[in-house]
Design a protein around this motif. Sequence first.
Motif, PDB file in Angstrom:
ATOM      1  N   UNK A  86       6.706  -5.653  -8.214  1.00 45.45           N
ATOM      2  CA  UNK A  86       7.587  -5.350  -8.101  1.00 45.45           C
ATOM      3  C   UNK A  86       8.390  -5.315  -9.651  1.00 45.45           C
ATOM      4  N   UNK A  87       7.957  -6.185 -10.469  1.00 47.32           N
ATOM      5  CA  UNK A  87       8.177  -6.285 -11.913  1.00 47.32           C
ATOM      6  C   UNK A  87       7.797  -5.008 -12.650  1.00 47.32           C
ATOM      7  N   UNK A  88       6.638  -4.382 -11.895  1.00 46.51           N
ATOM      8  CA  UNK A  88       5.793  -3.283 -12.445  1.00 46.51           C
ATOM      9  C   UNK A  88       6.520  -2.087 -11.963  1.00 46.51           C
ATOM     10  N   UNK A  89       7.564  -2.070 -11.235  1.00 42.14           N
ATOM     11  CA  UNK A  89       8.173  -0.781 -10.845  1.00 42.14           C
ATOM     12  C   UNK A  89       7.926  -0.493  -9.241  1.00 42.14           C
ATOM     13  N   UNK A  90       7.107  -1.182  -8.534  1.00 43.38           N
ATOM     14  CA  UNK A  90       6.856  -0.884  -7.033  1.00 43.38           C
ATOM     15  C   UNK A  90       8.081  -1.220  -6.331  1.00 43.38           C
ATOM     16  N   UNK A  91       8.010  -0.613  -5.134  1.00 51.64           N
ATOM     17  CA  UNK A  91       8.861  -1.251  -4.000  1.00 51.64           C
ATOM     18  C   UNK A  91       7.919  -1.816  -2.981  1.00 51.64           C
ATOM     19  N   UNK A 134       8.832   1.781   5.969  1.00 49.24           N
ATOM     20  CA  UNK A 134       9.508   1.746   4.535  1.00 49.24           C
ATOM     21  C   UNK A 134       9.594   3.127   3.929  1.00 49.24           C
ATOM     22  N   UNK A 135       8.519   3.945   4.280  1.00 49.46           N
ATOM     23  CA  UNK A 135       8.983   5.323   3.690  1.00 49.46           C
ATOM     24  C   UNK A 135      10.002   5.908   3.947  1.00 49.46           C
ATOM     25  N   UNK A 136      10.687   5.545   5.174  1.00 49.21           N
ATOM     26  CA  UNK A 136      11.950   6.045   5.847  1.00 49.21           C
ATOM     27  C   UNK A 136      12.338   7.675   5.570  1.00 49.21           C
ATOM     28  N   UNK A 137      11.272   8.466   6.015  1.00 48.18           N
ATOM     29  CA  UNK A 137      11.417   9.616   5.852  1.00 48.18           C
ATOM     30  C   UNK A 137      10.814  10.423   4.638  1.00 48.18           C
ATOM     31  N   UNK A 138      10.361   9.543   3.918  1.00 53.58           N
ATOM     32  CA  UNK A 138       9.704  10.227   2.522  1.00 53.58           C
ATOM     33  C   UNK A 138       8.235  10.689   2.851  1.00 53.58           C
ATOM     34  N   UNK A 139       7.830  11.823   2.418  1.00 46.27           N
ATOM     35  CA  UNK A 139       6.321  12.292   2.656  1.00 46.27           C
ATOM     36  C   UNK A 139       5.245  11.503   1.753  1.00 46.27           C
TER      37      UNK A 139
END
Length: 349
Positions: free
Chosen positions: A217-222, A234-239
Amino acid sequence: MASADRGAVYYGVGDLRIEEIVLPDLGVDEIRIDVAYCGVCGSDLHEYFAHQTVTPVGAHPLTGQSLPVVLGHEFSGTVVAMGSAVTDLAVGDRVAVRPTYSCGVCVGCTHGLPNVCASLAFHGLSGPGGGLSTSTVVKASMAFRLPAEVSLLSGALVEPMAVARHGVGRVVDSSTKVAFVGGAGPIGLGALFALRAAGVSDILVCDLSSDRREVAARHGAEVFDPRERAVVDVLDGRNLDVAVEAAGVGAVLTEAISALGPRGQVVVLGIHEGPTAFDPTSLLYREVSVHGSSTYTDDDFRAVIAEMAAGGYDPDGWVQTRPLDSVCEAFDELRAGGPTKILITPKPL
């Protein structure tokens, strides 16, 4: 003349001993390195706790090496001696080492793919020596000089980060928008760093460890806990364009495949201790591709070092060190899910 040193010598599953070792005389194209740091890799743990896979039972066809072997293939150090034909390095140079040996004559090698050599060997697994030792001897062509901006500690991370970078390079291009990394161990974090370096900013990472999720998370990840949420939720509709399997867990691979969008791609980087299964028909209708990734190229090493010099691949918060005499305890810590990465310091710092 031969020189005596100490190293972690592997005799077989569960049998790793700190012993005096004798280094060979230098060949004309070889260098001797005083090892500063050497990483403990997941493959080392696999050999020690599960069964021999890479370490040779009989004589290795390329190196002639057989058990026992000195472990350690992720290492950095300082050049202290050189063979007479070495001209592009100097005593005192700080280097990271590409530990692979290839034959040069098999189909992989003659097609410009020495990383998939049919007789691939590793210094520190199936070669004559290893980085879990106070000093070791390698071919000069295996050493990559570290610029002043890259510490010896970071230098020991070049090899695993190159593994991750090579795998990411197998599946990522300019069209990649959303990526998933399964596992936030060293290779998973390396994949996160490589994805960000490639310009991908929307990156999902899962891991069972809250500490590892915090680093990602500190390096920008969800980040998310896979026991609590599925990738598709987690994608919630994202491809999902790309997935990197870096956990060595079959369930992560099958879930990644199921979550990929049309013509999505997954690359397998994790070492699996047993077979896994998935439905091949699940690939068919979305034209999903599954890729393997073996080690790295010299260009991967150069790119990781350059990115480190520019401030990438920050080791803060996920790398710890242990002395050589504590290497077996370090193996136990890592197997139990302890620190993300442990580097062994063969000599007192």
